[in-house]
Scaffold this motif. Structure first.
Motif, short mmCIF file in Angstrom:
data_model
loop_
_atom_site.label_atom_id
_atom_site.label_comp_id
_atom_site.label_asym_id
_atom_site.label_seq_id
_atom_site.Cartn_x
_atom_site.Cartn_y
_atom_site.Cartn_z
N ASP A 14 0.86 -1.18 0.00
CA ASP A 14 0.00 0.00 0.00
C ASP A 14 0.89 1.23 0.00
OD1 ASP A 14 -2.25 1.58 0.09
OD2 ASP A 14 -3.10 0.62 1.86
N LEU A 16 0.70 3.57 2.25
CA LEU A 16 0.49 4.11 3.58
C LEU A 16 1.77 4.06 4.41
CD1 LEU A 16 -1.75 5.14 5.53
CD2 LEU A 16 -2.01 2.77 6.24
N ASP A 32 -1.31 7.44 10.64
CA ASP A 32 -0.76 8.15 9.48
C ASP A 32 -0.71 9.65 9.74
OD1 ASP A 32 -3.36 9.03 9.16
OD2 ASP A 32 -3.66 8.13 7.20
N TYR A 38 -4.59 2.63 11.78
CA TYR A 38 -4.82 1.39 11.04
C TYR A 38 -4.13 0.26 11.77
CZ TYR A 38 -5.87 4.71 7.28
OH TYR A 38 -6.39 5.72 6.54
#
Length: 182
Positions: A14, A16, A32, A38
């Motif tokens: 990803d 991220l 983040d 997450y």
């Protein structure tokens, strides 16, 4: 790899990145830049030791790691062949040449992708005034070949089996009729 609260990490599959805010066994909570939290398994994360802009100052062309990476890159083979000053577009419709993985796709979806690719290539050849296209479809059960022949009937083309010597039984050569420029 050691995961500690406060370390910067990136998600492998990803885009991220974030900071570790919680650890619960193999599950890592990351926050983040937008403040969203997450949870990922440890095997889905990689620790970032330095910021990307810090890493880029080490990537000069004399760096041996950089040179190794350049040598590992595959040479891109052109789809266009030139014979007797004639441009020929070769299109390999084998499904493994079109996408990386067929996981989760049934035969209908794979056939649809192959036919859509063929349609785009024919329309491209017509727009760029390329007179010959070789579609490499393989032998198989002949489903793709018969569907291609049906597709070719919608365009101003003539088609026939490609050179057996060069392509075997699994290719069709398409001649695209070109209108003179107006």
């Amino acid at each position: 790899m050691y995961f500690n609260i406060g370390k910067k990490v990136a998600v492998l599959d990803d885009i991220l990145k974030g900071v570790i805010v919680s650890l619960n066994g193999q599950v890592v909570g990351i926050k983040d830049n937008d403040g969203m939290v997450y949870e990922y398994n440890q095997n889905e994360l990689v620790v970032i030791e330095e910021d990307q802009h810090q890493l880029s100052k080490y990537s000069d062309i004399n760096n041996p790691l950089f040179n190794d990476k350049l040598q590992d890159q595959k040479v891109k083979v052109s789809s266009f062949k030139k014979e007797n000053n004639e441009v020929i577009l070769e299109v390999d419709l084998h499904i493994n040449q079109l996408i990386k993985s067929t996981t989760g796709m049934d035969n209908f979806e794979m056939l649809s992708l192959q036919l859509e690719t063929a349609k785009r290539k024919i329309e491209y050849a017509i727009s760029k005034r390329i007179s010959k296209i070789i579609f490499i479809h393989g032998v198989g059960e002949g489903v793709l070949k018969s569907e291609l022949h049906y597709l070719f009937g919608r365009y101003p083309v003539r088609f026939y089996d490609a050179s057996y010597k060069k392509y075997g039984l699994g290719a069709t050569e398409v001649y695209v009729f070109q209108n003179p420029k107006s």
